[in-house]
Design a protein around this motif. Structure first.
Motif, mmCIF file in Angstrom:
data_model
loop_
_atom_site.group_PDB
_atom_site.id
_atom_site.type_symbol
_atom_site.label_atom_id
_atom_site.label_comp_id
_atom_site.label_asym_id
_atom_site.label_seq_id
_atom_site.Cartn_x
_atom_site.Cartn_y
_atom_site.Cartn_z
ATOM 1 N N GLU A 74 -7.130 14.522 23.648
ATOM 2 C CA GLU A 74 -8.045 13.844 24.127
ATOM 3 C C GLU A 74 -8.006 13.501 25.698
ATOM 4 O OE1 GLU A 74 -10.851 11.334 22.978
ATOM 5 O OE2 GLU A 74 -10.459 11.636 21.607
ATOM 6 N N TRP A 75 -6.791 14.208 26.074
ATOM 7 C CA TRP A 75 -6.469 14.922 27.832
ATOM 8 C C TRP A 75 -7.365 15.302 28.336
ATOM 9 C CZ3 TRP A 75 -2.883 16.721 30.585
ATOM 10 C CH2 TRP A 75 -2.809 17.448 31.604
ATOM 11 N N LYS A 77 -10.190 17.268 26.675
ATOM 12 C CA LYS A 77 -11.523 17.475 26.466
ATOM 13 C C LYS A 77 -12.030 16.370 28.049
ATOM 14 C CE LYS A 77 -12.046 13.670 23.710
ATOM 15 N NZ LYS A 77 -12.950 12.857 24.208
ATOM 16 N N ASP A 80 -16.773 14.600 23.745
ATOM 17 C CA ASP A 80 -16.145 14.266 22.692
ATOM 18 C C ASP A 80 -16.433 15.652 21.695
ATOM 19 O OD1 ASP A 80 -15.229 11.592 23.374
ATOM 20 O OD2 ASP A 80 -17.291 10.443 22.044
#
Length: 192
Positions: A74-75, A77, A80
């Motif tokens: 998540e950090w 990318k 999504d």
């Protein structure tokens, strides 16, 4: 937030891990998100990903393996679509759950797996400038050699994976595919 060292991670340069600001920034971000990671774990995790592109996190249930993998991806990318988390099913007895299959009743149709694994492999291949992350949660729920053998073989030998025997793509799926260099696989295994 957007990972400021995306170009370093994209290049897969192991020397990027030695840049302490990369680890410091990531550690700070994860700490701000409420994660407590023992010193050195994050450095080893990132270095392992850069060297091999496939890491298995093993440990007790609830110890934060999946949370670490997701938080890190998540950090980094930007979109999504660069992250896919898949829970491995106990019924995964073949490669169909990973790569899908050619429809036996309609040979002009390819059935993609509902897991979405093939989709993220194709997306990563079509977008080589960004890192993509596939997280396989609880890989030990089924026999890895039954569902993941083609994947492992392709990673080790850099050979293509044959998906079907048609000459052209079926339903957007090419006859064969190489595992993209920008696809990082993180597996979790419970050892309790």
């Amino acid at each position: 937030t957007l990972f400021p060292y995306t170009t370093l991670f994209r290049s897969q340069a192991v020397s990027a891990v030695l840049d302490t600001s990369l680890i410091t920034l990531c550690s700070s971000a994860l700490s701000n998100a409420g994660m407590k990671i023992p010193e050195g774990v994050l450095s080893r995790f990132v270095a392992s990903l850069l060297v091999k592109r496939f890491v298995i996190l093993a440990g007790l249930s609830g110890s934060g393996k999946t949370k670490l993998a997701i938080a890190f991806a998540e950090w980094i990318k930007e979109f999504d679509e660069q992250l896919k988390v898949v829970s491995v099913g106990a019924d995964w007895n073949g490669t169909e759950s990973v790569f899908g299959y050619r429809d036996a009743l309609d040979p002009n149709r390819f059935v993609k797996p509902v897991s979405g694994i093939l989709d993220i492999v194709i997306k990563a291949e079509d977008d080589p400038s960004r890192p993509y992350f596939l997280i396989l949660d609880e890989m030990n729920l089924s026999h890895v050699e039954r569902y993941f053998s083609d994947f492992l073989s392709a990673m080790e030998s850099d050979c293509e994976i044959n998906l079907h025997t048609a000459e052209d793509a079926l339903d957007g799926v090419p006859p064969s595919i190489e595992l993209p260099k920008n696809l990082f696989i993180i597996g979790t295994v419970n050892v309790d």
